[in-house]
Design a protein around this motif. Structure first.
Motif, short mmCIF file in Angstrom:
data_model
loop_
_atom_site.label_atom_id
_atom_site.label_comp_id
_atom_site.label_asym_id
_atom_site.label_seq_id
_atom_site.Cartn_x
_atom_site.Cartn_y
_atom_site.Cartn_z
N ILE A 190 -8.36 8.14 -41.51
CA ILE A 190 -8.81 7.37 -42.68
C ILE A 190 -9.90 8.13 -43.42
O ILE A 190 -9.94 8.15 -44.67
CB ILE A 190 -9.28 5.97 -42.26
N SER A 191 -10.79 8.79 -42.70
CA SER A 191 -11.83 9.61 -43.33
C SER A 191 -11.21 10.72 -44.16
O SER A 191 -11.69 11.04 -45.26
CB SER A 191 -12.76 10.20 -42.26
N ARG A 192 -10.15 11.32 -43.67
CA ARG A 192 -9.48 12.40 -44.40
C ARG A 192 -8.83 11.87 -45.69
O ARG A 192 -8.84 12.54 -46.72
CB ARG A 192 -8.44 13.07 -43.50
N PHE A 193 -8.24 10.67 -45.61
CA PHE A 193 -7.69 10.07 -46.83
C PHE A 193 -8.80 9.80 -47.84
O PHE A 193 -8.64 10.02 -49.04
CB PHE A 193 -6.96 8.76 -46.50
N ALA A 194 -9.95 9.30 -47.36
CA ALA A 194 -11.04 8.91 -48.25
C ALA A 194 -11.63 10.11 -48.98
O ALA A 194 -12.09 9.99 -50.12
CB ALA A 194 -12.12 8.18 -47.46
N VAL A 195 -11.63 11.29 -48.34
CA VAL A 195 -12.18 12.48 -48.98
C VAL A 195 -11.35 12.87 -50.19
O VAL A 195 -11.90 13.24 -51.25
CB VAL A 195 -12.25 13.65 -47.98
N HIS A 196 -10.05 12.79 -50.08
CA HIS A 196 -9.18 13.26 -51.16
C HIS A 196 -8.93 12.20 -52.22
O HIS A 196 -8.97 12.49 -53.42
CB HIS A 196 -7.85 13.73 -50.58
N HIS A 197 -8.64 10.98 -51.79
CA HIS A 197 -8.30 9.91 -52.73
C HIS A 197 -9.58 9.19 -53.14
O HIS A 197 -9.85 8.05 -52.71
CB HIS A 197 -7.29 8.95 -52.10
N THR A 198 -10.36 9.85 -53.98
CA THR A 198 -11.67 9.31 -54.36
C THR A 198 -11.57 8.12 -55.30
O THR A 198 -12.57 7.44 -55.54
CB THR A 198 -12.51 10.42 -55.02
N ASN A 199 -10.39 7.86 -55.85
CA ASN A 199 -10.21 6.70 -56.72
C ASN A 199 -9.90 5.43 -55.95
O ASN A 199 -9.72 4.36 -56.54
CB ASN A 199 -9.08 6.97 -57.72
N ILE A 200 -9.86 5.53 -54.61
CA ILE A 200 -9.55 4.39 -53.75
C ILE A 200 -10.72 4.16 -52.80
O ILE A 200 -11.27 5.11 -52.25
CB ILE A 200 -8.26 4.62 -52.94
N SER A 201 -11.09 2.90 -52.61
CA SER A 201 -12.12 2.59 -51.60
C SER A 201 -11.42 2.28 -50.27
O SER A 201 -10.40 1.59 -50.23
CB SER A 201 -12.97 1.41 -52.04
N PHE A 202 -11.96 2.82 -49.20
CA PHE A 202 -11.39 2.65 -47.86
C PHE A 202 -12.40 1.98 -46.94
O PHE A 202 -13.62 2.21 -47.07
CB PHE A 202 -11.01 4.00 -47.25
#
Length: 723
Positions: free
Chosen positions: A185-197
């Motif tokens: 999930i941390s890896r997704f959050a780094v790239h998809h900065t337009n989404i809050s995780f």
């Protein structure tokens, strides 16, 4: 005779039931809880979500709940939502050429319904209420029920692997799986900065991952990995404009020379898809190892954009890997860009030059003491090293020097082995082995290795110079102004044990040319034990022991294959062994002893003891023992082969004395010499370079004779002065 002929008939091929096919496929797609989380998050991203929240219970085995605010699922699509190969992402195969969505096969949700209980709650824009429906084995358990719902979709996956007990037993440590879920999930959050995780454990008040939408990748890293990581990152960019060789764009953030970490973190996106690329990771590791001091482990975030037709996304069951057109040239371009940036960032650091070494305590043996770690003085013109303290060798040169004086022809590896340059290259690339330990028991064993490490011996191992072999077991090492005798069997045994744990579940394989029956191997080992002890137990007892051990190992075959790459087939044949050290193959004369150790010495009841004893058995098997045939160039070897000559002569008195050196004797000597030459080469060019990188010498080696100091330059000068 007729019965024997019937038994030779080939087995009948029959069609598997759909339920069996689907459960097998589900086991490939959903390998562990983190696989399910990754698939569900990718579905939420494809649904144009701006917020994704994950709740996990017992590492994902009890509950995985993923909620998003995406466009939801239409009511009329709910009946086929969890059927295999139903998707909204593509219609024809050619769509794969231009696919931009995360998912495309329509297998993930279906796979989850075959190994878990899945409940979907969804609402689409404009609806007054949502719908909730449960799925099992790809179909709805009931008609969709109207319910209150918030915008988007919530998917609950409960009791994961409830019908796959073998898989579930290997995933009992919930903390390990939760850590993996947080990481992805941390890896997704780094790239998809337009989404809050967000991600939290079920019932917890505070989230373990919480990111808000931002326009900056650096801010996202700062939010997730902390300020200490973000402050040491620098932007990197590369591109290739030649469509015939490499057409791509790359941008990202990489750690500079001030960053320090125990393990590498690499986040790789290709066309916005989170993937892994072993070749690129190793290329970057090599750059950092060669450019920065002490092989610093980097933090790397890279996003590569290529034309969709240059990427094949359909090469892995979990979509973890992709295949790129012109991959080699792209990697080479990225590697050279990172290397040039690191060298420019490294120019501001200051390093002191070492011109002398403070001597160690001259006592025989080694003590763990502050004096063992030498400080590096700042070089000045006024400093002059006394002649009796001057070190005239370079510990960075792994080649020994003694053979140059003892024989006319330098020792060479046989032609079927790789050359020295390739060996060193592989060792450099394996400087940071894959993160292997997926289980807490393996983590504990590796932690014990580090906590039990002798700091003085570690300094010797890392900065010694290999001199040569003193006899069959002992080698000479120079460390500063001291000379040591070291037991290469003990050293190699400990190194192989540690590497077996570090590479846990991530081994390459050595395929045996002919599968070896375990029962025969164990019988050979038992007979050899009898010969050594002088006893003579009857063969019936040995056969029973061999049969019992073979059955035991056949029962444990799945564990041995999955975690240690020791493959035993259903007939009880050993057909595959692990690669523990690159460019090294163990002496197969010790396979019978290894098979017996697996049957007799492994504690199969306790997980930690089980892994420890299997690793110890592998360590003993792979250790660089002297070959069974005596060295033809040693006194013992000369006596042995002379005795064989005499026996041959007495058996055939008609033979001329000049023919005593017959073909058979020459072949035996040649085989023995080849075995000893191979071992000497491996000790010098594989064992000691690998030892410098990987070995953590235990404290017991300071007292058990593994390291013995035999000379000190300062003391020798005093003797010469008296003369």
């Amino acid at each position: 005779m007729e019965g024997a002929e019937r038994s030779m008939d080939p087995p009948k091929i029959h069609r598997l039931e759909d339920s069996v096919i689907n459960r097998i496929a589900a086991g490939e797609v959903i390998q562990r809880p983190v696989s399910a989380v990754k698939e569900l998050i990718e579905n939420s991203i494809d649904a144009a979500s701006s917020s994704i929240n994950v709740v996990v219970k017992d590492g994902g085995l009890k509950l995985i709940q993923v909620s998003d605010d995406g466009h939801g699922v239409r009511y009329e699509d709910l009946p086929i939502l969890c059927e295999r190969h139903t998707t909204s992402k593509l219609s024809v195969f050619e769509d794969l050429q231009t696919i931009k969505s995360m998912g495309f096969r329509g297998e993930a949700l279906a796979s989850m319904t075959y190994v878990a209980h899945v409940t979907v709650t969804t609402i689409t824009k404009g609806q007054l209420h949502g719908y909730r429906v449960s799925y099992r084995d790809g179909v709805m358990e009931h008609e969709p029920k109207a319910c209150a719902a918030v915008k988007g979709t919530q998917i609950m996956v409960e009791n994961l692997f409830y019908n796959m007990m073998a898989r579930k037993k290997t995933l009992q440590n919930s903390s390990d799986d939760y850590t993996k879920i947080v990481d992805v999930i941390s890896r997704f959050a780094v790239h998809h900065t337009n989404i809050s995780f967000s991600c939290k454990k079920h019932g917890a008040a505070r989230a373990d991952v919480h990111s808000v939408a931002t326009s900056s990748k650096l801010d996202a890293i700062k939010s997730i990995y902390g300020v200490s990581v973000a402050r040491d990152l620098m932007e990197v960019a590369a591109s290739g404009e030649d469509p015939s060789s490499s057409f791509f764009k790359m941008q990202g953030l990489i750690s500079n020379s001030n960053y320090s970490a125990k393990k590498m973190t690499m986040i790789l996106y290709i066309n916005d898809r989170l993937v892994e690329c072993t070749a690129l990771k190793r290329a970057i590791e090599v750059v950092y190892a060669a450019t920065l001091p002490k092989a610093s482990k980097p933090f790397v975030y890279i996003s590569i954009t290529l034309p969709p037709e240059h990427v094949d996304v359909n090469v892995h069951p979990t979509k973890r890997e992709v295949s790129l057109l012109n991959q080699e040239s792209i990697i080479e371009n990225i590697q050279s860009t990172i290397e040039s940036m690191l060298r420019s960032s490294n120019s501001t650091r200051t390093f002191h030059t070492q011109v002398g070494h403070v001597s160690l305590s001259p006592l025989i043996g080694v003590t763990e003491d502050a004096n063992l770690t030498n400080s590096t003085p700042v070089a000045t013109k006024s400093q002059k090293v006394p002649v009796h303290k001057m070190v005239r060798t370079d510990s960075m040169d792994p080649a020994g020097r003694m053979h140059a004086y003892l024989q006319d022809n330098p020792l060479r590896m046989p032609e079927n082995k790789a050359d020295l340059a390739s060996v060193r290259s592989v060792i450099r690339q394996r400087r940071n082995p894959k993160e292997a330990a997926d289980l807490s028991s393996v983590h504990e064993l590796i932690d014990e290795i580090h906590s039990n490490c002798h700091s003085g011996l570690l300094d010797i191992v890392k900065h010694c110079t290999y001199v040569g072999m003193a006899d069959d077991v002992l080698a000479l090492l120079q460390y500063n102004t001291l000379l040591y005798l070291v037991n290469v069997v003990n050293l190699s045994k400990e190194l192989m044990y540690q590497q077996a744990l570090r590479r846990f579940a991530h081994f390459n394989a050595i395929q045996l040319s002919d599968p070896a029956p375990l029962s025969e191997l164990i019988m050979m080992a038992l007979r050899e034990e009898d010969m050594e002890s002088g006893s003579s137990d009857n063969d019936d007892l040995k056969e029973k022991i061999a049969e019992m051990n073979t059955e035991l190992l056949k029962q444990k075959a799945e564990l041995l294959d999955e975690y240690f790459c020791v493959h035993i087939d259903q007939q009880g044949n050993l057909s595959r062994l692990p690669v523990i050290l690159d460019q090294y193959t163990p002496n197969m004369d010790h396979v019978p002893e290894f098979a017996l150790c697996l049957g007799n010495d492994v504690d199969w009841e306790d997980e930690k003891n089980c892994f420890q004893t299997i690793a110890a058995s592998l360590g003993n098997f792979y250790a660089m023992h002297p070959p069974l045939l005596p060295n033809p160039e040693s006194e013992e070897g000369l006596r042995f082969y002379k005795k064989i000559k005499q026996q041959g002569a007495s058996e055939d008195p008609q033979k001329d004395s000049n023919d005593l050196e017959d073909d058979e004797d020459h072949e035996l000597r040649s085989e023995a010499k080849t075995a000893w030459d191979q071992r000497d080469w491996c000790i010098q060019h594989v064992l000691f370079p690998s030892m410098r990188l990987f070995l953590k010498p235990p404290k017991s080696m300071a007292n058990n004779g593994t390291f013995v100091q035999v000379a000190s330059l300062e003391k020798l000068y005093k003797v010469f002065e008296r003369c």
